[in-house]
Design a protein around this motif. Sequence first.
Motif, PDB file in Angstrom:
ATOM      1  N   PHE A   1      35.973  31.276  42.205  1.00  0.00           N
ATOM      2  CA  PHE A   1      34.602  30.929  42.601  1.00  0.00           C
ATOM      3  C   PHE A   1      34.577  29.867  43.697  1.00  0.00           C
ATOM      4  O   PHE A   1      33.604  29.752  44.435  1.00  0.00           O
TER       5      PHE A   1
ATOM      6  N   ASN B   1      29.534  36.595  39.064  1.00  0.00           N
ATOM      7  CA  ASN B   1      30.164  37.504  38.107  1.00  0.00           C
ATOM      8  C   ASN B   1      29.760  38.951  38.376  1.00  0.00           C
ATOM      9  O   ASN B   1      30.549  39.860  38.145  1.00  0.00           O
TER      10      ASN B   1
ATOM     11  N   PHE C   1      28.924  28.903  45.582  1.00  0.00           N
ATOM     12  CA  PHE C   1      29.582  27.851  44.805  1.00  0.00           C
ATOM     13  C   PHE C   1      29.942  26.681  45.714  1.00  0.00           C
ATOM     14  O   PHE C   1      29.849  25.524  45.306  1.00  0.00           O
TER      15      PHE C   1
ATOM     16  N   HIS D   1      41.448  28.770  35.895  1.00  0.00           N
ATOM     17  CA  HIS D   1      40.068  28.323  35.689  1.00  0.00           C
ATOM     18  C   HIS D   1      39.989  26.807  35.858  1.00  0.00           C
ATOM     19  O   HIS D   1      41.011  26.125  35.867  1.00  0.00           O
TER      20      HIS D   1
ATOM     21  N   VAL E   1      34.990  27.831  34.685  1.00  0.00           N
ATOM     22  CA  VAL E   1      34.772  28.897  35.665  1.00  0.00           C
ATOM     23  C   VAL E   1      36.091  29.278  36.335  1.00  0.00           C
ATOM     24  O   VAL E   1      37.008  28.454  36.430  1.00  0.00           O
TER      25      VAL E   1
ATOM     26  N   ILE F   1      26.391  31.409  38.850  1.00  0.00           N
ATOM     27  CA  ILE F   1      27.552  31.988  38.180  1.00  0.00           C
ATOM     28  C   ILE F   1      27.307  33.456  37.826  1.00  0.00           C
ATOM     29  O   ILE F   1      28.187  34.304  37.984  1.00  0.00           O
TER      30      ILE F   1
END
Length: 100
Positions: free
Chosen positions: A55, A98, A61, A36, A51, A94
Motif C-alpha cells: 500500500f 483492496n 496511501f 505488513h 496493512v 484501504i
Amino acid sequence: MGFSLPRVVPAKKLLRRSLSNSSKAASMAVDVPKGHLAVYVGENKKKRFVVPVSFLSQPSFQDLLTRAEEEYGYDHPMGGLTIPCSEDAFIDVISNLNAA
C-alpha cells in the motif's frame, strides 16, 4: 559527477531499535505478519491497523503519509506510524486499495 545514497538501515536493526523503547511495542510487533506494517489511525483515540507494505506505493496511501508527515514530522512521541484522519476515511482508502 557523483552522488551519495542515504545510509540504509536494515529493517531488523530498525525494528529492534524501536522495540527497545517499549515493552508494549515489543508485544504488539509480534502481531504484524511479514510484508505488513502497523499504523495508528484516529483523531482522538488511536486504533491500530495492520496493512500490506504494498500500500505504501499507492497514491491514495501516500497522500495519507504526507498528511502524517505534515502533522507529526518524523519524530512522533507514540513511536509508530500515526495517520491523522478519521477511522472511516482510512477504512475507505484501504477498501479502495483492496478492491483494486
